[in-house]
Design an enzyme around this catalytic site. Structure first.
Site, PDB file in Angstrom:
ATOM      1  N   ARG A   1     -49.681 -83.695 -68.932  1.00  0.00           N
ATOM      2  CA  ARG A   1     -49.901 -84.930 -69.690  1.00  0.00           C
ATOM      3  C   ARG A   1     -51.386 -85.244 -69.867  1.00  0.00           C
ATOM      4  O   ARG A   1     -51.748 -86.075 -70.700  1.00  0.00           O
ATOM      5  CB  ARG A   1     -49.191 -86.096 -68.994  1.00  0.00           C
ATOM      6  CG  ARG A   1     -47.702 -86.163 -69.320  1.00  0.00           C
ATOM      7  CD  ARG A   1     -47.050 -87.375 -68.678  1.00  0.00           C
ATOM      8  NE  ARG A   1     -46.740 -87.149 -67.286  1.00  0.00           N
ATOM      9  CZ  ARG A   1     -46.272 -88.072 -66.460  1.00  0.00           C
ATOM     10  NH1 ARG A   1     -46.110 -89.315 -66.896  1.00  0.00           N
ATOM     11  NH2 ARG A   1     -46.000 -87.792 -65.199  1.00  0.00           N
TER      12      ARG A   1
ATOM     13  N   ASP B   1     -54.001 -86.085 -56.686  1.00  0.00           N
ATOM     14  CA  ASP B   1     -54.286 -86.922 -57.864  1.00  0.00           C
ATOM     15  C   ASP B   1     -54.261 -88.409 -57.526  1.00  0.00           C
ATOM     16  O   ASP B   1     -53.965 -89.235 -58.382  1.00  0.00           O
ATOM     17  CB  ASP B   1     -53.289 -86.621 -58.982  1.00  0.00           C
ATOM     18  CG  ASP B   1     -51.845 -86.968 -58.601  1.00  0.00           C
ATOM     19  OD1 ASP B   1     -51.595 -87.284 -57.414  1.00  0.00           O
ATOM     20  OD2 ASP B   1     -50.971 -86.928 -59.488  1.00  0.00           O
TER      21      ASP B   1
ATOM     22  N   ASN C   1     -51.718 -89.385 -64.109  1.00  0.00           N
ATOM     23  CA  ASN C   1     -50.993 -88.377 -64.873  1.00  0.00           C
ATOM     24  C   ASN C   1     -51.538 -88.151 -66.278  1.00  0.00           C
ATOM     25  O   ASN C   1     -51.277 -87.113 -66.870  1.00  0.00           O
ATOM     26  CB  ASN C   1     -49.511 -88.767 -64.967  1.00  0.00           C
ATOM     27  CG  ASN C   1     -48.827 -88.697 -63.623  1.00  0.00           C
ATOM     28  OD1 ASN C   1     -48.875 -87.678 -62.940  1.00  0.00           O
ATOM     29  ND2 ASN C   1     -48.194 -89.789 -63.217  1.00  0.00           N
TER      30      ASN C   1
END
Length: 488
Positions: free
Chosen positions: A21, A111, A236
């Site tokens: 993404r 992340d 994301n």
């Protein structure tokens, strides 16, 4: 072995996902935020726990990710997940990479850039004190839509984590969510990993299935609720990256204000995580302090200034300028509209003024380059003044050469120093001089000949123009004045 974890501590950082993404050729965890990559933030949090070992699981673009991790932390164990078959499979790969281990295993994600070591330490400490098989790092949010819900029994132990799509209407009312960050007893984890199945729509092995396995084994499963839920939030896509970047910057800026730094406009000030500021520094609007920039006490930076990997001395002033890999001495002034390129070293009390570019140049204490000049590959002695419009011609088309200007020299406007050349201590140059040979100490260098005026040039070479008409009128007026003087 770490003093705080008597049976040992292993931190596993999962960084194998593709991050599609992000729509980027750069792996998701390598995208920067506050001057560090996302995974660098997470590794810093992990290292703050003082673990025995850190394992990073890599997969997609693993060469890129592995090289970055080796540069940051050569002691991190790298485990390769050839196929991305879920979090349970990724942790199994990590445990195979470290071999026999005991104590606590904490699972984090590459992340989550807001995650900090203090929160992880508190999570691991509670897990160990309660002697649980599994602990979930959870958070309570107003709108839990989309998150897995943490379901507890009457004793407060965790019975299950249920995903949004599988939850009943009553379970959807639960506001305690699963962050995905888990702590395990290492012995239990090793026994549970082979028992995780992949009978689901994605055919993946989910690490959260270990909770059910622990309950079936009669072991304790608990949750540690973190107040600052944003620490566990993952990135994301680029919109989330920008939002998390703004939040992290807000936290950094707020921390510096609490530590005694004046920041006039926090909304337009950006400060990277590795910047160091002293008390009584003042930062004006539109300023970016990037990389490993260090600013000493009483310095004033801004407005509209960017400093990257710079060192600024106490009481210095930098106005509307850009600098990278430069040193600015105490009480020195820079700007406005200056460009300090790598290798610039401005001494104490020195000045780099408006529309000046410097590169690989040492400018001594009290020396000044006030305006409209380029100083490249040069050394300027203390107390020297460089005239306006001066060019240090350092490049001959093949190689770069250096120019040295001595102490307390005075160079005039519109000079060109053709390197390699040396101007001695106390020397001077005339306006418009092109210096091609060394100038001895105390000497005056001039390169232009006597001025020669070609009379009536505009009338003959620019006939019919406004220039010629203006000249003709002025000459006529002068003749009339001369005639009046003669007659009187």
């Amino acid at each position: 072995m770490s003093a705080g974890h008597t049976n040992g501590l292993t931190v596993v950082v999962l960084a194998a996902g593709g991050g599609t993404r992000m729509k980027s050729k750069t792996m998701k965890v390598l995208h920067p935020i506050a001057g560090r990559t996302m995974i660098e933030h997470v590794l810093a949090a992990a290292r703050a726990m003082d673990p025995d070992r850190i394992v990073a699981v890599v997969g997609h673009q693993r060469e890129q990710v592995s090289e970055h991790i080796r540069e940051l932390a050569p002691d991190v164990v790298l485990a390769v997940q050839e196929e991305q078959l879920g979090t349970g499979h990724a942790v199994r790969v990590a445990m195979d990479a470290v071999g026999d281990t005991t104590g606590t295993v904490v699972i984090a994600y590459g992340d989550t850039p807001l995650l900090d070591g203090e929160s992880l330490r508190a999570f691991a400490a509670e897990h160990e004190a309660a002697e649980r098989a599994v602990s979930v790092l959870s958070g309570v949010v107003d709108n839990p839509f989309g998150y897995g819900r943490v379901l507890r029994n009457d004793e407060g132990d965790v019975e299950a984590i249920v995903e949004e799509k599988d939850a009943t209407p009553a379970q959807r009312e639960v506001c305690e969510i699963n962050s995905g960050i888990l702590a395990f007893d290492a012995e239990f984890l090793r026994s549970a990993l082979p028992r995780i199945g992949n009978d689901n729509s994605k055919g993946e092995y989910y690490l959260t299935d270990t909770i059910g396995i622990a309950r079936e084994d009669g072991l304790t499963v608990g949750a540690h609720t973190i107040e600052d839920v944003m620490q566990t939030e993952g990135v994301n896509d680029r919109a989330q990256l920008a939002r998390m970047g703004a939040e992290l910057n807000r936290r950094i800026v707020t921390r510096w204000m609490h530590d005694g730094v004046t920041i006039m406009d926090p909304a337009t000030t950006w400060i990277d995580a590795d910047v160091e500021l002293s008390r009584d520094v003042t930062i004006l609007p539109g300023t970016q302090l990037l990389g490993t920039t260090v600013v000493a006490e009483d310095a004033v930076i801004g407005p509209d200034t960017t400093l990257k990997d710079c060192e600024v001395g106490g009481g210095a002033r930098v106005i509307r300028s850009h600098a990278e890999l430069a040193v600015i001495g105490g009480e020195a002034t820079v700007g406005p509209f200056s460009y300090l390129r790598p290798g610039t070293n401005l001494g104490a009390g020195g000045k780099i003024g408006a529309f000046v570019e410097t590169k690989n140049a040492t400018i001594g204490d009290g020396a000044k380059v006030p305006h409209l000049s380029y100083v490249g590959d040069a050394e300027i002695g203390e107390g020297t003044n460089i005239g306006a419009g001066t060019i240090f011609a350092n490049y001959d088309g093949v190689a770069k050469h250096r120019t040295t200007v001595g102490r307390h020299a005075r160079t005039a406007s519109n000079n060109t120093f053709v390197a390699p050349v040396e101007i001695g201590d106390g020397a001077a140059t005339g306006a418009g001089t092109v210096v091609r040979r060394d100038v001895p100490p105390g000497a005056l260098a001039v390169s232009s000949g006597p001025q020669r005026n070609i009379e009536r040039w505009a009338l003959t070479k620019r006939a019919g123009t406004a220039q010629a008409r203006a000249a003709e009128q002025a000459l006529g007026a002068r003749r009339d004045d001369e005639q009046d003087v003669a007659e009187s």
